[in-house]
Write an enzyme that holds these catalytic residues in place. Structure first.
Site, PDB file in Angstrom:
ATOM      1  N   CYS B  79      -2.278 -12.671   0.065  1.00 30.06           N
ATOM      2  CA  CYS B  79      -1.090 -13.343   0.614  1.00 30.06           C
ATOM      3  C   CYS B  79      -1.508 -14.462   1.585  1.00 30.06           C
ATOM      4  O   CYS B  79      -2.010 -15.486   1.142  1.00 30.06           O
ATOM      5  CB  CYS B  79      -0.137 -12.338   1.250  1.00 30.06           C
ATOM      6  N   HIS B 172       0.552  -8.197  -1.855  1.00 33.82           N
ATOM      7  CA  HIS B 172      -0.021  -7.296  -0.847  1.00 33.82           C
ATOM      8  C   HIS B 172      -0.560  -6.018  -1.478  1.00 33.82           C
ATOM      9  O   HIS B 172       0.177  -5.041  -1.620  1.00 33.82           O
ATOM     10  CB  HIS B 172       1.055  -6.919   0.181  1.00 33.82           C
ATOM     11  N   GLU B 174      -2.420  -3.842  -0.236  1.00 34.38           N
ATOM     12  CA  GLU B 174      -2.646  -2.755   0.728  1.00 34.38           C
ATOM     13  C   GLU B 174      -1.404  -1.917   0.969  1.00 34.38           C
ATOM     14  O   GLU B 174      -1.469  -0.882   1.619  1.00 34.38           O
ATOM     15  CB  GLU B 174      -3.162  -3.342   2.058  1.00 34.38           C
TER      16      GLU B 174
END
Lengths: 277, 200
Positions: B79, B172, B174
């Site tokens: 990102c 993203h 994560e």
């Protein structure tokens, strides 16, 4: 994506630019900073969309705006303006003395204030995506923020040690949904990010709340009521990043001029933190 | 793990989970040039790219990091990290710096504002099953230079690219507990094995 950052209250595009230049991670667009709301009195409401749009055009970082507690139409208007986050805020005059906004009815994420863990969990159950400890906005006095952070994080610590039977009692005491209490018992943290707000006036204040366990800080009147806002803004950003390093904190705290004039809690006519149910 | 601002804590948890599976990696937060010098690879998290760009300057980390990346340090930008790795930023501040490590032109918030965030299953080269990707104020890739390989697409637009030891994605990875992209980066690009490499 606002973790490890500073969210600054701004009242016009010029201030928004100063905040972005200093490294703010987002700005909160509002008509008057809390210390002026406190001084002027009267009913405080959502900002004029024109002013919010002016700020959106000026900066590339996210823009937040405040709706009154329970005022779901102000929230609908803010969502239609494409603000990045809505703060259902006790700094404005509440529109409903019993109910908060049903935040699940919105796409835009909400941040809400809390003075204790029960309040935080009730806001999360209503759909809040971020919690900020309330502190006492517009005072430049960190004492309430410290109390609220310690209360929330302290109770989280205790719940992680509670057995299953005690978790029911915690849910009852906190007036909070049991599944959220059980989740905290398992993970040891809130299911959403936990920020700090209300009374942060210096770089040291920001670093203290980070050391206590906040993941980001909101600074309202503290920046633009200081004598040199651009320098104060940058210093608070540096302090939030390097919050564990006293040598850097000393450096960024040096020669900042006057911080905002603070208020003693005992002198306040309105305690904004008491708004919210 | 670049830890100036943003979602670095969740990335570090992903690295810890991979270490627990036996991959020889160790995640450490990086805020200074001295900490950077200890790393064999770097992940740059999502967050606010404008803010990170300024903090890279104020921490005197921009120049050493640029030198390290151009010197071959394996790096994975997600990102905002993708924005920082790009060669040109559209719709950003005119003074926003980028590392020019990946020859792509990116448009900030190309997928819309916060309220237009979305989740989707992506097919990714190197993964057998689709990856559940979360897009939040995500950057879009508008132009690709020679030598940039597209690793994943969403509706025909590139959302994950690689060039040499530089990997970047718009979304993203994560935010889900799926560590396959971290593993892909650490194993195929950073060369992590069962025998000792530290990862930042």
């Amino acid at each position: 994506m606002l973790k490890g950052g500073v969210i600054m209250d701004v009242v016009n595009p010029e201030q928004a630019k100063i905040a972005e230049d200093a490294g703010a991670v987002a700005v909160m667009a509002l008509e008057r900073v809390p210390s002026d709301i406190r001084r002027d009195g009267g009913v405080s409401r959502m900002s004029d969309p024109e002013m919010i749009m002016g700020i959106q055009e000026t900066v590339t970082i996210p823009v937040m705006a405040k709706a009154r507690i329970g005022h779901f139409v102000e929230a609908q208007i803010l969502e239609s303006l494409n603000v990045d986050y809505i703060d259902e805020s006790e700094v404005l005059t509440p529109a409903d003395e019993t109910h908060h906004i049903d935040k699940w009815a919105f796409t835009v994420p909400f941040v809400c204030g809390a003075t204790n863990l029960g309040e935080a969990l009730r806001r999360i159950s209503e759909g809040a995506c971020m919690i900020r400890s309330k502190g006492e906005a517009g005072t430049g006095n960190i004492v309430e923020a410290t109390r609220h952070l310690r209360s929330i994080l302290g109770d989280i610590g205790k719940i992680t040690k509670a057995d299953k039977a005690e978790q029911f009692e915690w849910a009852k005491q906190l007036q909070a949904p049991l599944p959220l209490v059980q989740e905290i018992a398992e993970t040891g943290e809130l299911p959403v990010p936990m920020f700090c707000a209300g009374g942060i006036a210096t770089p040291a204040d920001a670093a203290m709340t980070m050391q206590l366990g906040a993941q980001s800080v909101f600074v309202g009147s503290g920046i633009f009521k200081s004598s040199d806002p651009a320098r104060m803004a940058e210093a608070v950003v540096q302090a939030t990043l390097n919050y564990k390093d006293p040598a850097i904190l000393a450096k960024v705290s040096t020669g900042l001029g006057d911080a905002m004039k603070g208020l003693e809690m005992a002198t306040l006519e309105t305690k904004m933190a008491e708004r919210g149910w | 793990m670049l830890a100036l601002q943003g979602a670095f804590a969740l990335h570090l948890q992903a690295i810890d989970r991979l270490a627990a599976t036996g991959l020889a990696v160790r995640g450490v937060p990086v805020k200074t040039a001295a900490e950077l010098a200890e790393c064999d690879a770097l992940i740059m998290p999502g967050g606010e790219s404008t803010t990170m760009s300024m903090l890279l300057d104020s921490q005197e980390l921009f120049a050493p990091l640029k030198k390290a990346i151009h010197g071959g340090l394996p790096v994975f930008g997600t990102c905002a990290g993708m924005i920082l790795l790009s060669s040109e930023i559209l719709d950003g501040r005119s003074d926003q710096n980028c590392f020019e490590a990946l020859d792509i032109k990116v448009r900030r918030n190309a997928y819309g504002a916060q309220v237009e965030s979305f989740e989707t299953a992506l097919s990714v080269d190197g993964l057998d099953e689709p990856f559940h990707a979360v897009f939040i104020r995500a950057p879009g890739v508008e132009a690709l230079g020679a030598g940039v390989e597209v690793v994943s697409k969403h509706q025909e637009e590139p959302v994950m690219c690689r060039s040499g030891s530089v990997l970047a994605c718009s979304f993203h990875p994560e935010l889900t507990n799926d560590d396959r992209l971290h593993r892909l980066f650490l194993e195929s690009i950073a060369g992590a094995t069962s025998s000792g490499k530290a990862t930042g």
